[in-house]
Design a protein around this motif. Structure first.
Motif, short mmCIF file in Angstrom:
data_model
loop_
_atom_site.label_atom_id
_atom_site.label_comp_id
_atom_site.label_asym_id
_atom_site.label_seq_id
_atom_site.Cartn_x
_atom_site.Cartn_y
_atom_site.Cartn_z
N ASP A 29 30.22 38.08 35.80
CA ASP A 29 31.08 38.97 35.00
C ASP A 29 32.34 38.26 34.54
N THR A 76 31.33 35.97 31.71
CA THR A 76 31.03 36.75 30.51
C THR A 76 32.31 37.19 29.80
N SER A 82 33.80 35.94 26.10
CA SER A 82 34.18 36.90 25.06
C SER A 82 35.61 36.65 24.59
#
Length: 209
Positions: free
Chosen positions: A68, A71, A75
């Motif tokens: 997470d 990720t 982004s």
């Protein structure tokens, strides 16, 4: 290029209050000092959004959610792309910056912060992203301890938390003993207060002279 310094700008941002424009201007210091004069009110919402997302990265890392954290950083890297440039005044001072000086303050600062944190993760792992274990704090930090055992953002928070835990254990012991002796809640509270007062007095430094 000092990715460690860039990563620490992410820490500074996450830990900063951003209630108003003056709070944002206070974030910029050192080599980012020039940004205080160029940042505008329009930059505040962008910094607040980035602040929340960067805090999420630290929360993910400190709770073992490595994927997470990656990720979210990927982004953020898309939102705040790096545009490297050579900066300096002469041959003795050339160094790399991660964005063009022509970019907005939010774009330049956040690109550096996100890039630095991303390199830090690749170099040391997301487990090195910490959130202070003191419930009254919540600041984030980069764990540089040799065995990744740091739990607090500062010595102050560590001491405060340890004192609170010690007092909680002592209170529980006093309450348990008082329950056996049949004391009332008021008597228990008075006993705890007396013992804590004595403890503080015992730790107080002796007067000089």
């Amino acid at each position: 290029m000092n990715f460690d310094a860039y990563a620490r700008t992410a820490v500074d941002l996450v830990n900063a209050p951003l209630d108003d424009f003056d709070d944002l201007r206070a974030v910029f210091n050192g080599e980012h000092g020039w940004m205080r004069d160029e940042v505008t009110e329009r930059d505040v919402p962008a910094f607040r959004r980035a602040q929340k997302r960067l805090r999420d990265v630290f929360e993910f890392g400190s709770s073992g959610r490595d994927v997470d954290a990656v990720t979210e950083l990927n982004s953020l890297l898309e939102n705040y792309p790096v545009q490297p440039r050579i900066s300096g005044h002469d041959a003795k001072d050339w160094h790399m910056h991660v964005t063009s000086r022509g970019a907005s303050v939010s774009a330049e600062y956040l690109a550096g912060a996100v890039w630095g944190l991303s390199v830090w993760l690749c170099e040391y792992g997301s487990a090195r992203f910490g959130v202070c274990a003191d419930d009254r704090c919540g600041n984030v930090y980069l764990d540089t301890s040799s065995n990744c055992c740091r739990r607090f953002c500062s010595e102050r928070c560590a001491t405060r938390s340890h004192v609170a835990a010690h007092r909680a254990r002592k209170r529980a012991a006093v309450e348990a003993k008082a329950s056996v002796e049949g004391k009332t809640s008021v008597e228990v509270a008075e006993t705890v207060e007396v013992e804590e007062t004595v403890e503080v007095e015992e730790k107080a430094p002796a007067p000089v002279g």
